[in-house]
Structures are given as structure tokens and as C-alpha cells.
Enzyme design. Structure first.
Site, PDB file in Angstrom:
ATOM      1  N   LEU A  53       0.069  -0.978   0.092  1.00  0.00           N
ATOM      2  CA  LEU A  53       0.189   0.105   0.013  1.00  0.00           C
ATOM      3  C   LEU A  53       0.380   0.965   0.126  1.00  0.00           C
ATOM      4  CD1 LEU A  53      -2.985   0.500   0.106  1.00  0.00           C
ATOM      5  CD2 LEU A  53      -2.557   1.155   2.656  1.00  0.00           C
ATOM      6  N   ASP A  54       0.837   1.760  -1.179  1.00  0.00           N
ATOM      7  CA  ASP A  54       2.138   3.154  -1.229  1.00  0.00           C
ATOM      8  C   ASP A  54       2.017   3.775   0.138  1.00  0.00           C
ATOM      9  OD1 ASP A  54       2.378   1.700  -3.349  1.00  0.00           O
ATOM     10  OD2 ASP A  54       1.039   3.354  -4.807  1.00  0.00           O
ATOM     11  N   ARG A  55       3.117   4.822   0.330  1.00  0.00           N
ATOM     12  CA  ARG A  55       3.136   5.311   0.902  1.00  0.00           C
ATOM     13  C   ARG A  55       1.463   6.496   1.347  1.00  0.00           C
ATOM     14  NH1 ARG A  55       8.453   8.751   3.059  1.00  0.00           N
ATOM     15  NH2 ARG A  55       7.447  10.209   4.828  1.00  0.00           N
TER      16      ARG A  55
END
Length: 262
Positions: A53-55
Site C-alpha cells: 500500500l503506497d505511502r
């Protein structure tokens, strides 16, 4: 403290705050807050990652409590057996439903991938989208006297890096707050006029088979305060009642498909 959405003896799901890294990385040496370490200290148990899950993305992050369960969950993700639903706020009016079938070339990091081999051929990437609401506000953020935004439901069929952000940009409706593929003027305008920084992309729902019991799991992640504020400013309260945490009456005089405020 992280918000725990689901937990049993085999796995745990949390509502990842926007801006948090999942784990330590040498690319962000100055960061001190990470989901894995925070959750480990919170529940007193080691955790294993099973998907990304992208930052800047908020929402559901699923982790295993053993290496065997992590392996089983990872296989479900790799075989596209996990149904994921995201919500996003994008630039402009996107009023229909559809599917983006647009292959994506691999995005390489300038530092981490600087020694990588030649770029691979584009990989198949498919995203289903559904328009939930739209709004026009009297703010000249761009070259027009008003600005338009749409609330979208996104369901990725594949899992390419930054797929949702790149597909929305491909449709010329970039996600608000996307600093790589988005509209810089719109991003700044939303921060300035609505005090809403960051990427407006939320991993809101996940459905999968329990890796041990086989039972169907459906997990939902409520929206954070940024989202709550912006959907209130745009008159979208009640569109996503399960994610808002409060049941709202349906807006009177509106059809079930779109809300357009002029």
C-alpha cells in the site's frame, strides 16, 4: 495507535494512515514511524507483510501473524483472488462507469532501481471504475472560473505499481494530491482552499477467503479526517455511509447516480 479493523490468531488488518511507510527502508532514512513496527509494539507480536500500500494511500493494510499464513495470503493476492475496492477524488467530471484496459510499463525508482536492467515490455493492467458523485465549486483553481471534482469507486483487476493513479491520469482525471501523475495546480488549490493535503486515494474495502478457516472475510476501513472534511465541503455526506461511520439520509431531490452542485 493504529486502528485495528480485524484481528484473530492468524492475521490482522489495520487502517493505514496516509503518509505512513509500511516498513523501514533505506530510501527514507529520516522516517521514524512505520506501520509494521508500530503494530508489532501495539499487539505484542511479530507481523508479516503480504501486499503493498503506497505511502500516500490510506486504508486497509492486511498482515499475517505467521510466515505460513503470510505465504498463503500472498498467493491469494498474486492469483487475483482478493477483491479490493478503493475510493478516490479526481479532477473534473467523470460521470460514467467503465473499465480502463491500458498496459503499464514498469516504473523504476531513480535511486533504488538505478542498476536495474533495461525496461520491461508494458504489462497488462485493468481497472474498473464507477462514478458516485460530482461537484462544481466557484473557485478558479485552474484556467476556468470554476473547478470540478468527482468521487470515484475503483476496483483494480490487476496490481501494477501506481496502477490506479496512472489509469486515472490516463483518463485525464488525475487523483487529487497525486504529485507524480496529477495536476499540480489542482493539488495546490485543494490544499489552499479546503485545507486538505495529500493523496485522495483510500483502500476502503477488501474481500478474501480466510487462509486457515476458508470463511469469507469482508473488511472495511473508515475514512480519515481529511476525507471527512472534503466530502462535507463538497456536499457528499451520505454517499459512503459505511466509510463515514455515520448513517446520513439520502440527499433530497437527487438521483441515485450523481450529485452535481452548481
Amino acid at each position: 495507535m493504529l486502528e485495528i479493523l480485524y484481528q484473530d490468531s492468524h492475521l490482522v488488518a489495520v487502517n493505514k494512515p496516509a503518509g505512513w511507510l509500511v516498513h523501514r527502508t533505506w530510501l527514507d532514512r529520516h522516517e521514524t514511524v512505520f506501520v509494521m513496527q508500530t503494530l508489532r509494539d501495539q499487539i505484542g507480536q511479530h507481523v508479516f507483510t503480504v501486499h503493498r500500500l503506497d505511502r500516500p494511500t490510506s486504508g486497509i493494510l492486511l498482515m499475517a501473524l505467521s510466515s505460513d499464513v503470510a505465504r498463503s495470503l500472498s498467493q491469494q493476492f498474486e492469483q487475483h483472488q482478493v477483491a479490493k475496492t478503493y475510493h478516490a477524488i479526481v479532477r473534473g467530471y467523470l460521470l460514467d462507469d467503465g473499465t480502463v484496459d491500458y498496459a503499464l510499463t514498469e516504473e523504476l525508482d531513480k535511486i533504488a532501481d538505478k542498476f536495474s536492467s533495461a525496461q520491461k515490455a508494458p504489462q497488462p493492467a485493468i481497472t474498473h471504475y464507477r462514478a458516485l458523485a460530482s461537484v462544481e465549486v466557484p473557485l478558479p483553481i485552474g484556467r476556468y472560473p470554476t473547478s470540478r471534482f468527482s468521487l470515484m469507486e475503483l476496483q483494480p483487476q490487476t496490481g501494477r505499481k501506481h496502477q490506479l493513479r496512472r489509469h486515472m491520469s490516463h483518463l485525464r482525471h488525475p487523483i487529487i494530491g497525486d504529485t507524480t501523475h496529477g495536476d499540480l495546480k489542482q493539488n495546490r488549490g485543494v490544499v489552499e482552499h479546503f485545507s486538505c493535503p495529500g493523496l485522495m486515494l483510500h483502500a476502503s474495502q477488501m474481500q478474501l477467503s480466510h487462509p486457515v478457516t476458508g470463511e469469507h472475510l469482508s473488511i472495511t476501513a473508515p475514512l480519515d479526517s481529511r476525507w471527512q472534511g472534503l466530502i462535507g465541503d463538497f456536499g457528499w455526506k451520505g454517499i459512503l455511509p459505511a466509510l463515514e461511520g455515520v448513517e446520513f439520509a439520502s440527499p433530497s431531490g437527487q438521483d441515485s447516480g450523481q450529485i452535481v452542485i452548481r
